[in-house]
Design an enzyme around this catalytic site. Structure first.
Site, PDB file in Angstrom:
ATOM      1  N   THR A 186       0.834  -1.193   0.000  1.00  0.00           N
ATOM      2  CA  THR A 186       0.000   0.000   0.000  1.00  0.00           C
ATOM      3  C   THR A 186       0.878   1.257   0.000  1.00  0.00           C
ATOM      4  O   THR A 186       2.080   1.181   0.248  1.00  0.00           O
ATOM      5  CB  THR A 186      -0.956   0.001   1.203  1.00  0.00           C
ATOM      6  OG1 THR A 186      -0.191  -0.194   2.404  1.00  0.00           O
ATOM      7  CG2 THR A 186      -1.995  -1.090   1.079  1.00  0.00           C
ATOM      8  N   THR A 188       1.749   3.731   1.851  1.00  0.00           N
ATOM      9  CA  THR A 188       2.641   4.149   2.940  1.00  0.00           C
ATOM     10  C   THR A 188       3.883   3.269   3.054  1.00  0.00           C
ATOM     11  O   THR A 188       4.815   3.611   3.793  1.00  0.00           O
ATOM     12  CB  THR A 188       1.903   4.121   4.292  1.00  0.00           C
ATOM     13  OG1 THR A 188       1.397   2.804   4.526  1.00  0.00           O
ATOM     14  CG2 THR A 188       0.774   5.139   4.325  1.00  0.00           C
ATOM     15  N   LYS A 189       3.899   2.144   2.348  1.00  0.00           N
ATOM     16  CA  LYS A 189       5.011   1.210   2.478  1.00  0.00           C
ATOM     17  C   LYS A 189       6.256   1.722   1.742  1.00  0.00           C
ATOM     18  O   LYS A 189       6.183   2.603   0.900  1.00  0.00           O
ATOM     19  CB  LYS A 189       4.617  -0.176   1.936  1.00  0.00           C
ATOM     20  CG  LYS A 189       3.368  -0.760   2.572  1.00  0.00           C
ATOM     21  CD  LYS A 189       3.495  -0.890   4.078  1.00  0.00           C
ATOM     22  CE  LYS A 189       2.362  -1.698   4.708  1.00  0.00           C
ATOM     23  NZ  LYS A 189       1.051  -1.045   4.626  1.00  0.00           N
ATOM     24  N   ASN A 190       7.408   1.125   2.036  1.00  0.00           N
ATOM     25  CA  ASN A 190       8.654   1.586   1.413  1.00  0.00           C
ATOM     26  C   ASN A 190       8.639   1.421  -0.098  1.00  0.00           C
ATOM     27  O   ASN A 190       9.253   2.209  -0.818  1.00  0.00           O
ATOM     28  CB  ASN A 190       9.848   0.857   2.016  1.00  0.00           C
ATOM     29  CG  ASN A 190      10.202   1.379   3.400  1.00  0.00           C
ATOM     30  OD1 ASN A 190       9.718   2.420   3.826  1.00  0.00           O
ATOM     31  ND2 ASN A 190      11.046   0.660   4.112  1.00  0.00           N
TER      32      ASN A 190
END
Length: 370
Positions: A186, A188-190
């Site tokens: 998603t 917000t992930k790296n």
């Protein structure tokens, strides 16, 4: 807490890195005629597995179905219990319910915010089939202690590595430290492709069961269906973007680690607690979570009023309405949840951005304040 939201944040909480390579990857797929179950998905699985030092990775439509598939492929279902930390995104627990089992909530350590093996030991019953270790914010859980505990109990150890792409524990990447691991993609992930999930494993038979689950029970080799399965496939567009994102992962992690170091140095005069870095693991800062025992709400609202998107992660899962009937009490988790807040640490932040974040937090919560 209830938060007001300015019309626009000057500094966003997360900012995915997307560019021309991702656009070209999507164009390549659209021109290929393969939109699902094609070569991009297979290549993404191989490349992601290589980065995490495992032989098998199975792409899924999103992280929640990846969690659910990870459990179902191990035969976990009705009558079973799975121990999970309460301080996690809700889907760690709801995936257990989707599989037909019951989540049992455990405390976390107050410093690194990961599941407490000592409390896990007290929760194991004859119904316990697995423990899910969440690598909160990109710092690995205490996998050696958990592995010894689950081996003694004869139960599975699984990784929720949704926030921990590229993190490591005692020199080994997360994703290959247990009996299965899941990742999420998603925004917000790296690394991200908007939505998407992955399950990693060392076990070829487990990988085969996962592939059947995601594709209506159909095996890759076309052997007769033995189960119903689901439509949990990743699209070729997602996979193509994911392949580009994997090539960016090392640089993103390096930048986020530098950002965290900068903020730690410039928050020395602020009355906040910074997460410790355990020497036997490498944190990747999917997000940077601080603690303030008395001024959390004022800091978060103050930052947001100044155009800096601070957030509160996570409300305890055991207190959510869907689990409230269980009447679970976890004092340490509840105390932690009332003091944590997360601030921008993404790889697109400039030094001026970082300095402003540190300046505003220090102004909102000076260390010498009474």
């Amino acid at each position: 807490m209830s938060l007001s939201k300015p019309p626009q944040f000057r500094i966003r909480f997360a900012q995915p890195i997307m560019g021309e390579p991702e656009l070209q990857a999507v164009q390549r797929v659209l021109s290929s005629g393969f939109l699902t179950n094609g070569p991009e998905t297979a290549a993404f699985e191989e490349e992601f597995a290589r980065v995490h030092a495992v032989p098998y990775a199975v792409a899924m439509a999103n992280g929640t179905v990846a969690l659910t598939a990870m459990l179902l492929a191990h035969g976990i279902g009705p009558g079973d219990e799975v121990i999970v930390p309460s301080f996690t995104f809700l889907s760690t627990a709801t995936a257990v319910v989707h599989a037909g089992a019951r989540p049992v909530f455990a405390e976390v350590h107050a410093d690194i915010l990961n599941i407490d093996a000592d409390h896990v030991a007290a929760l194991i019953t004859a119904r316990t089939k697995a423990v899910i270790a969440v690598h909160y914010a990109g710092q690995a859980a205490d996998m050696a202690e958990l592995r010894a505990l689950t081996d003694r109990a004869g139960i599975l150890l699984l990784e929720d590595a949704a926030e921990a792409h590229g993190a490591s524990y005692r020199g080994r990447p997360v994703g290959g430290l247990a009996d299965g691991a899941m990742f999420s993609f998603t925004p917000t992930k790296n690394i991200t492709m908007g939505e998407g999930g992955m399950v990693t494993t060392h076990d070829p038979d487990y990988a085969r069961r996962l592939r059947q689950l995601r594709n209506h029970g159909v095996a890759d080799d076309g052997t007769p269906r033995t189960s119903i399965g689901y439509n949990w496939r990743m699209t070729e567009m997602q996979a193509a973007i994911g392949r580009v994102q994997v090539t960016r992962l090392s640089a993103i992690i390096e930048r986020k680690q530098a950002n965290a170091e900068f903020l730690a140095a410039h928050l020395r005069d602020a009355d906040v607690l910074f997460p410790p870095n355990r020497p036997d693991r490498t944190a990747t800062y999917m997000m940077l979570t601080l603690r303030s025992s008395t001024r959390r709400d004022a800091i978060v609202q103050g930052l947001r009023d100044r155009g800096i998107e601070a957030r509160v992660y996570f409300p305890p899962a055991h207190l959510d309405a869907v689990f409230a009937a269980d009447n679970v009490t976890l004092p340490r988790t509840e105390e932690v949840a009332n003091t944590v807040f997360s601030i921008p640490c993404h790889a697109e932040l400039t030094e001026d951005d970082l300095a402003l974040i540190a300046k505003e937090i220090t102004a909102l919560a000076p260390r010498d304040a009474t």
